[in-house]
Scaffold this motif. Structure first.
Motif, PDB file in Angstrom:
ATOM      1  N   GLN A 173       0.813  -1.213   0.000  1.00 27.92           N
ATOM      2  CA  GLN A 173       0.000   0.000   0.000  1.00 27.92           C
ATOM      3  C   GLN A 173       0.848   1.264   0.000  1.00 27.92           C
ATOM      4  O   GLN A 173       0.383   2.339  -0.389  1.00 27.92           O
ATOM      5  CB  GLN A 173      -0.941  -0.003   1.215  1.00 27.92           C
ATOM      6  N   THR A 174       2.094   1.152   0.426  1.00 25.72           N
ATOM      7  CA  THR A 174       2.980   2.321   0.477  1.00 25.72           C
ATOM      8  C   THR A 174       3.797   2.483  -0.797  1.00 25.72           C
ATOM      9  O   THR A 174       4.557   3.450  -0.927  1.00 25.72           O
ATOM     10  CB  THR A 174       3.944   2.190   1.671  1.00 25.72           C
ATOM     11  N   ILE A 175       3.656   1.538  -1.727  1.00 23.28           N
ATOM     12  CA  ILE A 175       4.436   1.575  -2.962  1.00 23.28           C
ATOM     13  C   ILE A 175       3.527   2.005  -4.111  1.00 23.28           C
ATOM     14  O   ILE A 175       2.531   1.341  -4.410  1.00 23.28           O
ATOM     15  CB  ILE A 175       5.066   0.193  -3.261  1.00 23.28           C
ATOM     16  N   LYS A 176       3.849   3.090  -4.765  1.00 23.71           N
ATOM     17  CA  LYS A 176       2.987   3.661  -5.805  1.00 23.71           C
ATOM     18  C   LYS A 176       3.513   3.318  -7.198  1.00 23.71           C
ATOM     19  O   LYS A 176       3.928   4.193  -7.962  1.00 23.71           O
ATOM     20  CB  LYS A 176       2.896   5.184  -5.626  1.00 23.71           C
ATOM     21  N   THR A 177       3.516   2.027  -7.512  1.00 21.96           N
ATOM     22  CA  THR A 177       3.949   1.603  -8.848  1.00 21.96           C
ATOM     23  C   THR A 177       2.929   0.631  -9.424  1.00 21.96           C
ATOM     24  O   THR A 177       2.195  -0.037  -8.676  1.00 21.96           O
ATOM     25  CB  THR A 177       5.320   0.901  -8.801  1.00 21.96           C
ATOM     26  N   PRO A 178       2.871   0.518 -10.746  1.00 17.17           N
ATOM     27  CA  PRO A 178       1.938  -0.445 -11.368  1.00 17.17           C
ATOM     28  C   PRO A 178       2.201  -1.870 -10.914  1.00 17.17           C
ATOM     29  O   PRO A 178       1.258  -2.651 -10.728  1.00 17.17           O
ATOM     30  CB  PRO A 178       2.210  -0.275 -12.868  1.00 17.17           C
ATOM     31  N   GLU A 179       3.494  -2.214 -10.732  1.00 18.52           N
ATOM     32  CA  GLU A 179       3.837  -3.578 -10.299  1.00 18.52           C
ATOM     33  C   GLU A 179       3.258  -3.885  -8.923  1.00 18.52           C
ATOM     34  O   GLU A 179       2.779  -4.994  -8.661  1.00 18.52           O
ATOM     35  CB  GLU A 179       5.350  -3.762 -10.281  1.00 18.52           C
ATOM     36  N   ALA A 180       3.264  -2.886  -8.047  1.00 19.23           N
ATOM     37  CA  ALA A 180       2.725  -3.080  -6.695  1.00 19.23           C
ATOM     38  C   ALA A 180       1.222  -3.321  -6.744  1.00 19.23           C
ATOM     39  O   ALA A 180       0.684  -4.147  -5.994  1.00 19.23           O
ATOM     40  CB  ALA A 180       3.044  -1.877  -5.821  1.00 19.23           C
ATOM     41  N   ARG A 181       0.537  -2.589  -7.635  1.00 16.47           N
ATOM     42  CA  ARG A 181      -0.920  -2.773  -7.751  1.00 16.47           C
ATOM     43  C   ARG A 181      -1.245  -4.169  -8.295  1.00 16.47           C
ATOM     44  O   ARG A 181      -2.188  -4.821  -7.863  1.00 16.47           O
ATOM     45  CB  ARG A 181      -1.526  -1.721  -8.668  1.00 16.47           C
ATOM     46  N   ILE A 182      -0.472  -4.611  -9.286  1.00 16.37           N
ATOM     47  CA  ILE A 182      -0.704  -5.941  -9.857  1.00 16.37           C
ATOM     48  C   ILE A 182      -0.449  -7.023  -8.803  1.00 16.37           C
ATOM     49  O   ILE A 182      -1.242  -7.949  -8.631  1.00 16.37           O
ATOM     50  CB  ILE A 182       0.198  -6.162 -11.084  1.00 16.37           C
ATOM     51  N   LEU A 183       0.653  -6.887  -8.066  1.00 14.35           N
ATOM     52  CA  LEU A 183       0.984  -7.881  -7.042  1.00 14.35           C
ATOM     53  C   LEU A 183      -0.058  -7.898  -5.930  1.00 14.35           C
ATOM     54  O   LEU A 183      -0.416  -8.969  -5.416  1.00 14.35           O
ATOM     55  CB  LEU A 183       2.374  -7.603  -6.466  1.00 14.35           C
ATOM     56  N   ASP A 184      -0.572  -6.734  -5.570  1.00 18.43           N
ATOM     57  CA  ASP A 184      -1.588  -6.662  -4.523  1.00 18.43           C
ATOM     58  C   ASP A 184      -2.817  -7.484  -4.915  1.00 18.43           C
ATOM     59  O   ASP A 184      -3.465  -8.107  -4.074  1.00 18.43           O
ATOM     60  CB  ASP A 184      -1.975  -5.204  -4.286  1.00 18.43           C
ATOM     61  N   GLY A 185      -3.133  -7.519  -6.217  1.00 15.35           N
ATOM     62  CA  GLY A 185      -4.299  -8.257  -6.680  1.00 15.35           C
ATOM     63  C   GLY A 185      -4.090  -9.747  -6.817  1.00 15.35           C
ATOM     64  O   GLY A 185      -5.056 -10.502  -6.947  1.00 15.35           O
ATOM     65  N   MET A 186      -2.827 -10.193  -6.793  1.00 10.21           N
ATOM     66  CA  MET A 186      -2.579 -11.616  -6.977  1.00 10.21           C
ATOM     67  C   MET A 186      -1.690 -12.219  -5.887  1.00 10.21           C
ATOM     68  O   MET A 186      -1.224 -13.347  -6.015  1.00 10.21           O
ATOM     69  CB  MET A 186      -1.960 -11.877  -8.354  1.00 10.21           C
ATOM     70  N   ALA A 187      -1.503 -11.475  -4.806  1.00 12.24           N
ATOM     71  CA  ALA A 187      -0.626 -11.944  -3.725  1.00 12.24           C
ATOM     72  C   ALA A 187      -1.122 -13.226  -3.072  1.00 12.24           C
ATOM     73  O   ALA A 187      -0.329 -14.027  -2.563  1.00 12.24           O
ATOM     74  CB  ALA A 187      -0.467 -10.847  -2.673  1.00 12.24           C
ATOM     75  N   ASP A 188      -2.451 -13.439  -3.092  1.00 11.06           N
ATOM     76  CA  ASP A 188      -2.994 -14.644  -2.453  1.00 11.06           C
ATOM     77  C   ASP A 188      -2.527 -15.924  -3.144  1.00 11.06           C
ATOM     78  O   ASP A 188      -2.604 -17.011  -2.561  1.00 11.06           O
ATOM     79  CB  ASP A 188      -4.519 -14.599  -2.437  1.00 11.06           C
TER      80      ASP A 188
END
Length: 581
Positions: A334-349
Motif C-alpha cells: 500500500q505504500t508503494i505507488k507503482t503499477p507492479e505493486a498494484r498488480i501484485l496486490d491483486g494476486m498476492a494470495d
C-alpha cells in the motif's frame, strides 16, 4: 378391495410460505434470490439481481432447513469415547464435533451438551461437544451404525441413538445455533493423523441434496475438512455436480475468514483437462507473483521477500505462517505507488498454496472422460483426482459403465454384465509417478484418511478411487457401511495405496491394506438388487457369471498381493521375494 376414496381439496389451503421461513439476518442475496427460488417464485426475480459474472455465492444450503428426518441422533455424552467416527461417516455434515475452552461458553442453552475432552493431546480445561443440526439431518442413521460404544447394561443403547425428531427439533435447533457460535479449533494445532483430530476440521460442504445415506458425499466432505480453505475444484457433470451446484442452493461453503472451496462444473468429456487448466493457471499466477515480489525487493522488507519465496507450505502451520507473511506483504504494498505493486496486490494470495481437485463419478473417469483423465495423469502436474465410484451411471438413471462389475444388472446390461470391471488403478500405476489409492470409508476409515492426506501432499498427480454405495445398487443406504464391509471381505473391492515416494527409501510403493477374501462372493452380491435380480431373471447365467466373478475377485487380490510383495534394493532394482521364488 383395499382401495378407499380420499376427498381432494379444490385449492391449496396451507399458509406456509417457504420464503418467509428465511430469517431476516440471512445475507441479502439469500433473501432476495435464494429464498424466492426455494419458494418457487423464480419467475419473479429480475435479471438485475442475478450475478453478472456467472459466479454464485456459496454457503446457501444452510438456509434451506428441509426438515425431512423422522428421527435424529441423540448424543449420550457420558458414554461417548470421542472417537470422531460419527461426523466422519455423516453424508450431510449434519453431526459435528468441536473442541473448545470451557471459558468460551457464554450463556449456553440449558440443554446444550458438552464434557471434558478425552485425550492427552488436548490441554486441560478443553471441552468437546457432538451436536446435530436437526433441520438439516436426513435421518440416515449411519452415525449410530458406526458408533462403537454400547452400554454394558443395555446392549442396544449406544453413545448415539436415534430418537423422534419432532419433539427435539426446536430445542436442538437452538443448540445447533449456539454450537455454531463456538470458535473452531485452531487448524495449526489439530492432530490431522487421528480421526478424532481430523474431525475437528470444519466441513466446508454441508447439507447437500444428495440421497439419504449417500456413499459419495462423505469423501467430498472429508476433503473440505482437510484442505477446504484452499481448494479449487473442477467437478464433472454427474451426481456430484447436481447436489454440488444445483440451484437455488449449494452445499459448498466457507469458514469465518471467508475462505472455502472455489467450485466449478465442467462437462463429462473435458473435466480432467478443465482441472488441469486450473492447475496451470494457478501455478502461472504464483510464479508471476514471485517474480513481482523479487522485482519489488528494494521497496520491501528483504527478509520478508526471502521468507515468502522459501516458505514450506507442507503443513497447516506452514500455510498459516505464509498467510501471515502475505498479509504483511499487502500492507507494505500500500505504500508503494507503482503499477507492479498494484498488480501484485491483486494476486498476492496466489503465494499461498492452492489444492486443486478434479472430482467426478465412474461414468466420467472410466468412460467418457477417460482420455482426458489419462492425459492429466501423464502430465506430471500436481492435481488431486477423486473418483466417486458407484459402478454405474447413477445420475442419468443407472446405465452400465466400464466400472460396472461382472454379473451386475444395469441399463444396457439387463441380462447381467458379462465383462469384468475395468481396473483404473492399474492404468494409473503403470506411469509409476502417480499416487493411487483404493478406499472405502465405511470399511476402513483410517486408511481413507491416510490416503487423502498422502494424495494431497504428493507433489504430482494423485488418484483416489472411492467406493460409493448408491441407491442404483438396489439397497437401502441405511446399510451403506455394511455393504462396504461385505465388498471388502468378499474381494469385490480391495484397499491399497501406491505411493511413489516410498521408492526413495527402497520400499515397495504398493501397500495392500485389505486382507484376503474371507466370505463367498454371493454373501455380498445377494444383498444387492443389481446382482440378485439376475438370479431371478436368468438363473443359469447368474450361476456362471457369479462363479467367474468370485474367481476373478480372488485372482485380482492375489495379483495385487504379489505386486505388494516385490522387494526393492537400494539400487531400485526389482527382485521377487524369497518366499515368492
Amino acid at each position: 378391495d383395499a382401495l378407499y376414496e380420499v376427498k381432494a381439496l379444490e385449492k391449496v389451503t396451507g399458509k406456509i410460505d417457504r420464503q418467509q421461513l428465511i430469517p431476516d439476518d440471512a445475507p441479502k442475496f439469500v433473501r432476495d434470490v435464494t429464498a424466492k427460488l426455494i419458494a418457487g417464485k423464480g419467475d419473479s426475480i429480475p435479471v438485475s439481481l442475478l450475478p453478472n459474472d456467472g459466479t454464485w455465492p456459496t454457503g446457501t444450503a444452510s438456509w434451506e432447513k428441509r426438515n425431512i428426518a423422522d428421527e435424529i441422533p441423540v448424543w449420550d455424552e457420558d458414554l461417548c469415547i470421542h472417537c470422531g467416527k460419527c461426523p466422519f461417516v455423516c453424508p450431510h455434515s449434519a453431526i459435528r464435533s468441536k473442541v473448545f475452552a470451557e471459558g468460551d461458553m457464554i450463556d449456553p442453552p440449558a440443554s446444550f451438551k458438552h464434557v471434558a475432552v478425552k485425550g492427552k493431546e488436548f490441554a486441560a480445561g478443553l471441552h468437546i461437544s457432538y451436536q446435530v443440526a436437526p433441520e438439516d439431518c436426513t435421518g440416515c442413521g449411519l452415525c449410530v451404525e458406526i458408533c462403537p460404544v454400547r452400554d454394558k447394561s443395555r446392549s442396544s443403547h449406544k453413545a448415539l441413538n436415534m430418537r423422534e425428531q419432532l419433539p427435539l427439533r426446536e430445542e436442538e435447533a437452538v443448540n445447533w445455533e449456539y454450537f455454531l457460535t463456538l470458535p473452531e479449533f485452531d487448524r495449526k494445532d489439530i492432530r490431522w493423523s487421528t480421526m478424532k483430530g481430523a474431525m475437528l476440521g470444519q466441513p466446508l460442504f454441508e447439507f447437500s441434496g444428495a440421497c439419504v445415506g449417500c456413499g459419495e458425499t462423505p469423501y467430498i466432505k472429508l476433503a473440505t475438512q482437510l484442505f477446504g480453505d484452499r481448494m479449487v475444484v473442477a467437478n464433472a457433470t454427474g451426481c456430484s455436480s447436481i447436489y454440488g451446484g444445483n440451484l437455488p442452493t449449494t452445499p459448498w461453503t466457507k469458514d469465518a475468514d471467508g475462505r472455502g472451496p472455489a467450485w466449478s462444473n465442467s462437462l463429462f468429456e473435458d473435466n480432467a483437462e478443465f482441472g488441469l487448466g486450473l492447475r496451470l493457471a494457478i501455478t502461472s499466477r504464483a510464479q508471476h507473483a514471485i517474480h513481482l515480489v523479487e522485482t519489488l525487493r528494494k521497496n520491501l522488507d528483504a527478509k520478508l521477500v526471502d521468507e515468502i519465496k522459501q516458505a514450506d507450505q507442507g503443513s497447516e502451520a506452514g500455510i498459516y505462517e505464509q498467510r501471515k507473511r502475505v498479509a504483511t506483504l499487502k500492507k507494505q504494498l500500500q505504500t508503494i505507488k507503482t503499477p507492479e505493486a498494484r498488480i501484485l496486490d491483486g494476486m498476492a494470495d496466489y503465494l499461498v498454496k492452492k489444492s486443486v481437485w478434479i472430482i467426478g463419478g465412474d461414468g466420467w473417469a472410466y468412460d467418457i472422460g477417460f482420455g482426458g483423465l489419462d492425459h492429466v495423469l501423464a502430465s506430471g502436474r500436481d492435481v488431486n483426482i477423486l473418483v466417486l465410484d458407484t459402478e454405474v451411471y447413477s445420475n442419468t438413471g443407472g446405465q452400465m459403465s466400464k466400472a460396472t462389475p461382472k454379473a451386475a444388472v444395469a441399463k444396457f446390461a439387463s441380462s447381467g454384465k458379462t465383462m469384468k470391471k475395468k481396473d483404473l488403478s492399474m492404468f494409473a500405476m503403470a506411469y509409476e509417478n502417480v499416487y493411487v489409492a483404493h478406499v472405502a470409508f465405511g470399511a476402513k476409515d483410517m486408511q481413507t484418511l491416510k490416503a487423502f492426506m498422502e494424495a494431497e501432499s504428493y507433489p504430482g498427480p494423485s488418484l483416489i478411487i472411492a467406493y460409493s454405495p448408491c441407491i442404483a445398487h438396489g439397497v437401502d443406504l441405511s446399510y451403506n457401511l455394511r455393504q462396504q464391509e461385505l465388498a471388502i471381505k468378499s474381494g469385490h473391492w480391495n484397499l491399497y495405496r501406491y505411493d511413489p515416494r516410498r521408492l526413495e527409501s527402497g520400499k515397495n510403493p504398493l501397500q495392500l491394506d485389505s486382507k484376503e477374501p474371507s466370505i463367498p462372493y454371493m454373501d455380498f452380491a445377494s444383498t444387492e438388487m443389481r446382482f440378485s435380480m439376475l438370479q431371478r431373471s436368468h438363473p443359469e447365467t447368474s450361476r456362471e457369471l457369479f462363479k467367474q466373478a468370485e474367481d476373478e475377485a480372488m485372482a485380482r487380490y492375489q495379483h495385487y498381493k504379489k505386486l505388494s510383495e516385490i522387494t526393492y534394493d537400494d539400487s531400485k532394482e526389482q527382485t521377487i521375494s524369497s518366499k515368492e521364488k
